[in-house]
Design a protein around this motif. Sequence first.
Motif, mmCIF file in Angstrom:
data_model
loop_
_atom_site.group_PDB
_atom_site.id
_atom_site.type_symbol
_atom_site.label_atom_id
_atom_site.label_comp_id
_atom_site.label_asym_id
_atom_site.label_seq_id
_atom_site.Cartn_x
_atom_site.Cartn_y
_atom_site.Cartn_z
ATOM 1 N N SER A 3 8.485 2.494 -4.101
ATOM 2 C CA SER A 3 8.261 3.346 -5.203
ATOM 3 C C SER A 3 6.593 4.012 -4.925
ATOM 4 C CB SER A 3 8.066 2.662 -6.508
ATOM 5 O OG SER A 3 9.263 2.235 -6.948
ATOM 6 N N ILE A 4 6.169 3.515 -4.085
ATOM 7 C CA ILE A 4 4.425 4.100 -3.679
ATOM 8 C C ILE A 4 4.554 4.637 -2.317
ATOM 9 C CG2 ILE A 4 2.403 3.398 -3.036
ATOM 10 C CD1 ILE A 4 2.477 1.174 -5.189
ATOM 11 N N VAL A 5 5.238 4.163 -1.522
ATOM 12 C CA VAL A 5 5.302 4.738 -0.051
ATOM 13 C C VAL A 5 6.049 5.800 0.240
ATOM 14 C CG1 VAL A 5 6.889 3.334 1.304
ATOM 15 C CG2 VAL A 5 4.683 3.909 2.466
ATOM 16 N N GLN A 6 7.098 5.903 -0.569
ATOM 17 C CA GLN A 6 8.321 7.024 -0.004
ATOM 18 C C GLN A 6 8.099 8.454 -0.696
ATOM 19 O OE1 GLN A 6 9.323 6.097 2.640
ATOM 20 N NE2 GLN A 6 11.471 5.961 2.322
ATOM 21 N N MET A 7 6.728 8.783 -0.739
ATOM 22 C CA MET A 7 6.398 9.953 -1.283
ATOM 23 C C MET A 7 6.913 11.019 -0.696
ATOM 24 S SD MET A 7 4.525 9.626 -4.215
ATOM 25 C CE MET A 7 3.539 11.082 -4.232
ATOM 26 N N PRO A 8 7.264 12.302 -1.333
ATOM 27 C CA PRO A 8 7.793 13.554 -0.674
ATOM 28 C C PRO A 8 6.769 14.415 0.110
ATOM 29 C CG PRO A 8 7.678 14.127 -3.131
ATOM 30 C CD PRO A 8 7.182 12.490 -2.925
ATOM 31 N N ALA A 9 7.094 14.958 0.924
ATOM 32 C CA ALA A 9 6.394 15.787 1.780
ATOM 33 C C ALA A 9 5.321 16.536 0.924
ATOM 34 C CB ALA A 9 6.894 16.810 2.761
ATOM 35 N N GLY A 10 4.031 16.913 1.130
ATOM 36 C CA GLY A 10 3.199 17.480 0.107
ATOM 37 C C GLY A 10 2.334 16.614 -0.574
ATOM 38 N N VAL A 11 2.522 15.341 -0.787
ATOM 39 C CA VAL A 11 1.758 14.756 -1.695
ATOM 40 C C VAL A 11 1.550 13.184 -0.948
ATOM 41 C CG1 VAL A 11 1.377 13.835 -4.159
ATOM 42 C CG2 VAL A 11 2.405 15.808 -3.740
ATOM 43 N N PRO A 12 0.668 12.849 -0.315
ATOM 44 C CA PRO A 12 0.750 11.670 0.616
ATOM 45 C C PRO A 12 0.198 10.523 -0.414
ATOM 46 C CG PRO A 12 -0.969 12.950 1.475
ATOM 47 C CD PRO A 12 -0.208 13.807 0.320
ATOM 48 N N ILE A 66 -8.270 4.302 -5.761
ATOM 49 C CA ILE A 66 -7.461 3.146 -5.298
ATOM 50 C C ILE A 66 -6.551 2.923 -6.698
ATOM 51 C CG2 ILE A 66 -7.216 0.827 -5.089
ATOM 52 C CD1 ILE A 66 -9.825 1.027 -3.169
ATOM 53 N N ALA A 67 -5.266 3.141 -6.517
ATOM 54 C CA ALA A 67 -4.287 2.892 -7.795
ATOM 55 C C ALA A 67 -3.281 1.741 -7.223
ATOM 56 C CB ALA A 67 -3.686 3.952 -7.895
ATOM 57 N N GLY A 68 -3.366 0.721 -8.159
ATOM 58 C CA GLY A 68 -2.370 -0.481 -8.042
ATOM 59 C C GLY A 68 -1.389 -0.376 -9.014
ATOM 60 N N ALA A 69 -0.011 -0.583 -8.840
ATOM 61 C CA ALA A 69 1.018 -0.646 -9.761
ATOM 62 C C ALA A 69 2.287 -1.521 -9.195
ATOM 63 C CB ALA A 69 1.319 0.792 -10.009
ATOM 64 N N GLY A 70 3.080 -1.915 -10.137
ATOM 65 C CA GLY A 70 4.213 -2.885 -9.780
ATOM 66 C C GLY A 70 5.588 -2.170 -10.174
ATOM 67 N N GLY A 71 6.635 -2.499 -9.667
ATOM 68 C CA GLY A 71 7.899 -2.127 -10.140
ATOM 69 C C GLY A 71 8.237 -0.765 -9.887
ATOM 70 N N ALA A 72 8.730 0.029 -10.828
ATOM 71 C CA ALA A 72 8.747 1.472 -10.465
ATOM 72 C C ALA A 72 7.205 1.846 -10.474
ATOM 73 C CB ALA A 72 9.862 1.863 -11.529
ATOM 74 N N ALA A 73 6.771 1.893 -9.538
ATOM 75 C CA ALA A 73 5.086 2.026 -9.408
ATOM 76 C C ALA A 73 4.920 3.525 -9.211
ATOM 77 C CB ALA A 73 4.855 1.313 -8.414
ATOM 78 N N HIS A 74 4.673 4.400 -10.355
ATOM 79 C CA HIS A 74 4.510 5.645 -10.299
ATOM 80 C C HIS A 74 2.949 6.133 -10.185
ATOM 81 C CE1 HIS A 74 8.618 6.180 -12.116
ATOM 82 N NE2 HIS A 74 8.867 5.451 -11.129
ATOM 83 N N ALA A 108 -1.576 6.898 0.763
ATOM 84 C CA ALA A 108 -2.299 5.931 1.552
ATOM 85 C C ALA A 108 -1.818 4.472 1.071
ATOM 86 C CB ALA A 108 -3.529 5.940 1.927
ATOM 87 N N THR A 109 -0.763 4.069 1.590
ATOM 88 C CA THR A 109 -0.004 2.875 1.060
ATOM 89 C C THR A 109 -0.584 1.407 1.968
ATOM 90 O OG1 THR A 109 1.808 3.856 0.452
ATOM 91 C CG2 THR A 109 2.004 1.493 0.270
ATOM 92 N N VAL A 110 -0.970 0.447 1.227
ATOM 93 C CA VAL A 110 -1.449 -0.599 1.967
ATOM 94 C C VAL A 110 -0.239 -1.622 1.772
ATOM 95 C CG1 VAL A 110 -3.715 -0.327 2.061
ATOM 96 C CG2 VAL A 110 -2.952 -1.504 0.060
ATOM 97 N N SER A 111 -0.449 -3.045 2.182
ATOM 98 C CA SER A 111 0.446 -3.972 1.969
ATOM 99 C C SER A 111 0.777 -4.552 0.509
ATOM 100 C CB SER A 111 0.071 -5.136 2.921
ATOM 101 O OG SER A 111 -0.898 -5.896 2.132
ATOM 102 N N ILE A 112 1.816 -5.167 0.266
ATOM 103 C CA ILE A 112 2.384 -5.814 -0.909
ATOM 104 C C ILE A 112 1.236 -6.681 -1.189
ATOM 105 C CG2 ILE A 112 3.786 -7.249 -2.267
ATOM 106 C CD1 ILE A 112 5.909 -6.068 -0.086
ATOM 107 N N ILE A 158 -5.163 5.594 -2.266
ATOM 108 C CA ILE A 158 -4.668 4.723 -1.759
ATOM 109 C C ILE A 158 -3.837 3.843 -2.766
ATOM 110 C CG2 ILE A 158 -5.509 2.300 -0.663
ATOM 111 C CD1 ILE A 158 -7.961 3.679 0.070
ATOM 112 N N GLY A 159 -2.583 3.387 -2.394
ATOM 113 C CA GLY A 159 -1.596 2.693 -3.212
ATOM 114 C C GLY A 159 -1.582 1.233 -2.946
ATOM 115 N N VAL A 160 -1.653 0.434 -3.880
ATOM 116 C CA VAL A 160 -1.571 -1.056 -3.996
ATOM 117 C C VAL A 160 -0.045 -1.402 -4.394
ATOM 118 C CG1 VAL A 160 -2.435 -3.331 -4.343
ATOM 119 C CG2 VAL A 160 -3.970 -1.165 -3.540
ATOM 120 N N PRO A 161 0.760 -1.706 -3.712
ATOM 121 C CA PRO A 161 2.061 -2.356 -4.446
ATOM 122 C C PRO A 161 1.713 -3.814 -5.113
ATOM 123 C CG PRO A 161 2.479 -1.487 -1.986
ATOM 124 C CD PRO A 161 1.056 -1.655 -2.278
#
Lengths: 162, 162, 162, 162, 162, 162, 162, 162
Positions: free
Chosen positions: F100-109, F61-69, F111-115, F83-86
Amino acid sequence: MPDVGVIMGSDSDWPVMKAAAEALTEFGVAFEAHVVSAHRTPEKMIEYARTAADRGLKVIIAGAGGAAHLPGMVASTTPLPVIGVPVPLKYLDGMDSLLSIVQMPAGVPVATVSIGGARNAGLLAVRILAATDEALRSKMAAYQEDLKRLVAEKDAALQSEI
Amino acid sequence: MPDVGVIMGSDSDWPVMKAAAEALTEFGVAFEAHVVSAHRTPEKMIEYARTAADRGLKVIIAGAGGAAHLPGMVASTTPLPVIGVPVPLKYLDGMDSLLSIVQMPAGVPVATVSIGGARNAGLLAVRILAATDEALRSKMAAYQEDLKRLVAEKDAALQSEI
Amino acid sequence: MPDVGVIMGSDSDWPVMKAAAEALTEFGVAFEAHVVSAHRTPEKMIEYARTAADRGLKVIIAGAGGAAHLPGMVASTTPLPVIGVPVPLKYLDGMDSLLSIVQMPAGVPVATVSIGGARNAGLLAVRILAATDEALRSKMAAYQEDLKRLVAEKDAALQSEI
Amino acid sequence: MPDVGVIMGSDSDWPVMKAAAEALTEFGVAFEAHVVSAHRTPEKMIEYARTAADRGLKVIIAGAGGAAHLPGMVASTTPLPVIGVPVPLKYLDGMDSLLSIVQMPAGVPVATVSIGGARNAGLLAVRILAATDEALRSKMAAYQEDLKRLVAEKDAALQSEI
Amino acid sequence: MPDVGVIMGSDSDWPVMKAAAEALTEFGVAFEAHVVSAHRTPEKMIEYARTAADRGLKVIIAGAGGAAHLPGMVASTTPLPVIGVPVPLKYLDGMDSLLSIVQMPAGVPVATVSIGGARNAGLLAVRILAATDEALRSKMAAYQEDLKRLVAEKDAALQSEI
Amino acid sequence: MPDVGVIMGSDSDWPVMKAAAEALTEFGVAFEAHVVSAHRTPEKMIEYARTAADRGLKVIIAGAGGAAHLPGMVASTTPLPVIGVPVPLKYLDGMDSLLSIVQMPAGVPVATVSIGGARNAGLLAVRILAATDEALRSKMAAYQEDLKRLVAEKDAALQSEI
Amino acid sequence: MPDVGVIMGSDSDWPVMKAAAEALTEFGVAFEAHVVSAHRTPEKMIEYARTAADRGLKVIIAGAGGAAHLPGMVASTTPLPVIGVPVPLKYLDGMDSLLSIVQMPAGVPVATVSIGGARNAGLLAVRILAATDEALRSKMAAYQEDLKRLVAEKDAALQSEI
Amino acid sequence: MPDVGVIMGSDSDWPVMKAAAEALTEFGVAFEAHVVSAHRTPEKMIEYARTAADRGLKVIIAGAGGAAHLPGMVASTTPLPVIGVPVPLKYLDGMDSLLSIVQMPAGVPVATVSIGGARNAGLLAVRILAATDEALRSKMAAYQEDLKRLVAEKDAALQSEI
């Protein structure tokens, strides 16, 4: 006889809209101010707009928020230039107000200013009147010179801070 | 005597709005359709709305785009339920139309459907009429059963594809 | 027997949703209010919607926030008109709630009101009932006249301020 | 017995959703695919979700557009991990689909992927299964190595172009 | 001597901006048109704005896209009313152009029209000139009557279609 | 040996992210928590992700904000489900974090949850582990039953209020 | 030895990114171009960034789309100035790319240009190099004079059209 | 003689912009700071930008909010690299500021940092100067090492909390 009509949908818009009145007062432009609601008093609004030019008004400033229909509806019923002020409400930061005012269809323009920008609405009314009034245009030019002086003072103040 | 009035600001909205008419026709609900523009014919619009109930209309469907004032203005002048259809224009994908229609102030509601969702506007008018018309409500329930069958057919079709 | 069902996903929506109840009370429309969650009690929600018409409800008002599925899901299981209230949550100012409610697919309409616009949801329910109830429609017309008086009073108050 | 259920609200979603099926096929993961609509077949959807775990499914991938309720509603009725794919429709570029899927309330998560990102939904299902399946995890690691090789080839191709 | 100056940042804006020129021509208002770029010819732009009033211009219409600085910068250097036209570019549907033009700080207003709304910019310039020119105001009123006739014709055409 | 790794870019994310830890604790799932910054400690982040599976972690589970890489970069270096937490920051209400978290390119998903939806991230990790752990899945099913009871209690409380 | 490194996540970004290369070529600035993917080749990307300064690069231009992590990740691993180009993908018009690149946390800046603005990225790299290279700065000043000439020519062409 | 010019449209921007000054001070980079308004002192702004390079400045940092024209206008009149800081104002969370600064047309780049990201503007100026100043680049590399240490400390602190 006032040159500018300042209208708004509710007295709760007055804290925002009074900045338009203040700008007009600074330039010695006579105005009237009224609560005229597109949604609560549609006929009165139409009547206000339909008779505005004949009553001697030259510019109308209309402020509204949310599904902000007042400026566009007034513009549809008068040949006068209408200035729209998007009043920000509790949600969406005035983006709904802005789009509801500015995105008018071809044929019926509304001169839209910034979200909450009632002072600029007043100044725009002055510029419109000044387009054919040299004395007023000189006042506007002088005001713009004052803005420069203000910036110079702020710059000086900044120097003492850094 | 029609039960539903379908109005729109321009005949260019008809390709979107006719889906409302089609839905009403499917349910055997009588309607009229008119071009009534908030911005080009404000008095006619007010007149249309003011007399709608007395003429026997029970629901009004109004479609408009951009600074979409027609649904809200009509709602301000009639006690009938008004359904608003945000018509998407060239820019902004109908987001301006949606906000201009849905964000109405307290006191004057517009029943807003999806961007370009004229078919749902027609179906919503049917549901409103059906609230006090059991035969029509049975038709709506039957229609909803049909939707289920459609999904079952699509699912079967999908099975042959995978 | 209530005519209107007011439902919401959580009791934390009540401070917003009670404005719908108040509007219904003002017009003497009987209602029931329940916490029914699309995400926490899906079967109960389906049951509520499936039996609503038979229990005598004529309109359902459903408030929800975020990924707001309650209004649309209820609309999918009842032939009654469903009014959706986008409840604003901590982030995004209710824009997620609005889009989750209003952007329903063809076949299943939700009559969406403004973000946080529960009072208008109540008034819309009244208009829907009034479409076939002349006494109630007169009350709504009278209410709209009251709104005009209120604007006139606010305008008078403004005159004393400028 | 399939490990993954791929569902969508309409067969018109299949051109987007089949990329999920292709990814699962590449990794040798068995799946089923069905049209299950939250709005047109709510009871069937609930039934599908309620029995999914007992039928042996381990992950559900659900695609939907607009007021996209399918992933969240399924997640509310199964303890399995549910992956949501926001399907872009004609307007708003899938932003409505994304918010309707990802902004779920506390208690019921949906693992959301990018707009139109069905391939990533398939790959995420593989990763979830691989969390407790070392052979599958090795396949995923090998796939990620392949991605690296692909980039190296593209870089080489670019050198010949500049 | 022209009354209105129509300026734009690039000749690629002309397909949008010529609608302003056409509206002015319809009303017999003399205008000039120039390519003046805020970002490529900043000094020339300042010079254009500084001398506009003395050269006899009464209104300036400025169109620009993206980080659209031309209308606001011209407004900062002339006391004349400046009308801003947000020109939509390849991405963002003109939302960047709109915000860059309309969100001016207090002191320097720009009269903003809709995205791509150059015709309305021309009509707004006519209204501004007409504020103190009765003959022109009569023309505008006549034009508004024509709009009504047009709607009536469209309504008649619609009747034959339904 | 923990099953889940909870990581975040800064300890200022902990007030949001600890809700993930609490959910894991409620279900008896062992976890570790670390500050690992994509932008300040890129090599450490890569190392963390590269060795995670071998160290026995099953979900990150990884949480990050802004340009959340952070979530996407970790997903690029591990075959585990991420799992990404905005995390919402001071401006934009977390919309930048979400995209920044959900719009990942094909190949590397991812799993994004709500803000701000860290609790759901924890619950999603439980569901992922439960996909192949029947005891844990029963706990999740029981938890979902508890949610229903909670709604029933809230509904009862509401009845006493209206 | 090149002064500028131009990198992008995929060769599909090259049609956008080559405008950066063209601008550098026009100014005689040596550059290299590589496909380096944050998500598919994270270690290679880190290596590229870590050694860039020692290999003699002075500026890095990185283009990426969607959850665009390349510019920020490279900036985190080099002390060189990094210019980010938001590449627009199929949905959202590059707004996701822009926010993913520009909203970097304090400590690690990315010099972001407009959506699709690769030519400006090249010109910005030239300006950065020119900050301490007078000959190059003269070239940039001459280029800016050329822009003025271009505007004058376009204005002349416009005159013949109106 | 300062290397960097920090300018802003109003002294009300200083609480945001001083973070740029602090970053420059930490790295021992000399700077000047001035209030220079695009909209209130356009000629002074042009003069500032036109003479900046000759006065020895190497980088300009410009902060502005709303219709933020200062960074772009300065970039149009100097060959130096210009860094733009979008200052958030009362509404729209700085989104208008960001788009007004970053969406510059081809030919005139602005190196845009995050909303309110003045510290990063300072650090970016340092990186630009360091591109050709090895001592300064070592300082930047050392600063980046410090960031890593900071993360390690925060991680240690987190361990004691969980």
